[in-house]
Design an enzyme around this catalytic site. Sequence first.
Site, PDB file in Angstrom:
ATOM      1  N   ASP A 112     -78.378 -30.332  18.077  1.00 46.64           N
ATOM      2  CA  ASP A 112     -77.869 -30.729  16.855  1.00 46.64           C
ATOM      3  C   ASP A 112     -76.766 -29.376  16.572  1.00 46.64           C
ATOM      4  O   ASP A 112     -75.761 -29.379  16.748  1.00 46.64           O
ATOM      5  CB  ASP A 112     -78.762 -31.191  15.728  1.00 46.64           C
ATOM      6  CG  ASP A 112     -78.217 -31.905  14.490  1.00 46.64           C
ATOM      7  OD1 ASP A 112     -77.004 -31.672  14.291  1.00 46.64           O
ATOM      8  OD2 ASP A 112     -78.919 -32.065  13.597  1.00 46.64           O
ATOM      9  N   ASP A 168     -88.250 -39.151  16.910  1.00 46.39           N
ATOM     10  CA  ASP A 168     -88.874 -39.721  15.950  1.00 46.39           C
ATOM     11  C   ASP A 168     -88.081 -39.960  14.419  1.00 46.39           C
ATOM     12  O   ASP A 168     -87.154 -39.248  14.517  1.00 46.39           O
ATOM     13  CB  ASP A 168     -90.276 -39.284  15.821  1.00 46.39           C
ATOM     14  CG  ASP A 168     -90.203 -38.064  14.867  1.00 46.39           C
ATOM     15  OD1 ASP A 168     -89.412 -37.101  15.457  1.00 46.39           O
ATOM     16  OD2 ASP A 168     -90.646 -37.674  13.869  1.00 46.39           O
TER      17      ASP A 168
HETATM   18  P1  5GP Z   1     -80.785 -28.168  15.885  1.00 45.67           P
HETATM   19  O1  5GP Z   1     -81.695 -26.929  15.830  1.00 45.67           O
HETATM   20  O2  5GP Z   1     -79.997 -28.156  16.955  1.00 45.67           O
HETATM   21  O3  5GP Z   1     -80.171 -28.246  14.802  1.00 45.67           O
HETATM   22  O4  5GP Z   1     -81.920 -29.335  15.941  1.00 45.67           O
HETATM   23  C1  5GP Z   1     -82.728 -29.549  17.128  1.00 45.67           C
HETATM   24  C2  5GP Z   1     -83.849 -30.564  16.781  1.00 45.67           C
HETATM   25  O5  5GP Z   1     -83.740 -31.019  15.572  1.00 45.67           O
HETATM   26  C3  5GP Z   1     -84.190 -31.419  17.764  1.00 45.67           C
HETATM   27  O6  5GP Z   1     -84.979 -30.793  18.938  1.00 45.67           O
HETATM   28  C4  5GP Z   1     -84.591 -32.382  17.003  1.00 45.67           C
HETATM   29  O7  5GP Z   1     -86.213 -32.308  17.085  1.00 45.67           O
HETATM   30  C5  5GP Z   1     -84.212 -32.585  15.832  1.00 45.67           C
HETATM   31  N1  5GP Z   1     -83.033 -33.482  15.722  1.00 45.67           N
HETATM   32  C6  5GP Z   1     -81.700 -33.228  15.480  1.00 45.67           C
HETATM   33  N2  5GP Z   1     -81.052 -34.375  15.434  1.00 45.67           N
HETATM   34  C7  5GP Z   1     -81.895 -35.275  15.277  1.00 45.67           C
HETATM   35  C8  5GP Z   1     -81.660 -36.718  15.253  1.00 45.67           C
HETATM   36  O8  5GP Z   1     -80.674 -37.381  15.142  1.00 45.67           O
HETATM   37  N3  5GP Z   1     -82.952 -37.589  15.212  1.00 45.67           N
HETATM   38  C9  5GP Z   1     -84.110 -36.915  15.417  1.00 45.67           C
HETATM   39  N4  5GP Z   1     -84.762 -37.768  15.584  1.00 45.67           N
HETATM   40  N5  5GP Z   1     -84.190 -35.583  15.827  1.00 45.67           N
HETATM   41  C10 5GP Z   1     -83.330 -34.673  15.848  1.00 45.67           C
END
Ligand code: 5GP
Length: 188
Positions: A112, A168
């Site tokens: 994300d 989830d």
């Molecule tokens: P980042 O560190 O890249 O912002 O987020 C990564 C983590 O956020 C992912 O491994 C996941 O656990 C969670 N995450 C990010 N976007 C989503 C989403 O749309 N749905 C869900 N269920 N988890 C997300």
Amino acid sequence: MDLYQPEYVNINGEKFRVYLTHEEIQQRIRQLGDQLSHEFKDKKPIFIGVLNGAYIFLADLMRYVTIPCEVDFLKLSSYGDEKVSSGQVKQLKEIDANLKGRHVILVEDIVDTGLSMKYLVDKVGELKPASLSVITMLHKSDATKYNVQIDYVGFKIPDLFVLGYGLDYAQEGRNLAQIYILQEKEEN
Ligand code: 5GP
């Protein structure tokens, strides 16, 4: 018994609709498995799955990998019950395997902002692997703010909350066989 794959689901009072079907997901993962089998031939890679979200993707991906390989896991803190990132990463389980000199493939469910992946690449890089590659099932490329390495992407998706297929919402929905996206308010 059939797979759990309704067209719509309601979780925590919010409505989600199917975005990627079981067939689309499996077809793409098969391609990725073929590609990895080819590119890591004779390298006995070790897959490092990021718990909890990546466990289903990793389980399917590994079954499409037709070369010798190993697996281990680490665990990062999740979003909790929220739909947006807390902006902090906490590691809840260390990697047990010795990664020195190994060909490591980090397996994420979704990138994300890129914060978690940046943290992981930096951390695993310190363990002196022979090579470090990154695969993610989903990439919200418009939301990615950190400059992260991603070598293999299953699907690029819009910057909307998704669930299912291991992902989830407040711990629910991981057993859905497809990937679901939050319905825009006007679609309700
Ligand atoms: P980042 O560190 O890249 O912002 O987020 C990564 C983590 O956020 C992912 O491994 C996941 O656990 C969670 N995450 C990010 N976007 C989503 C989403 O749309 N749905 C869900 N269920 N988890 C997300």
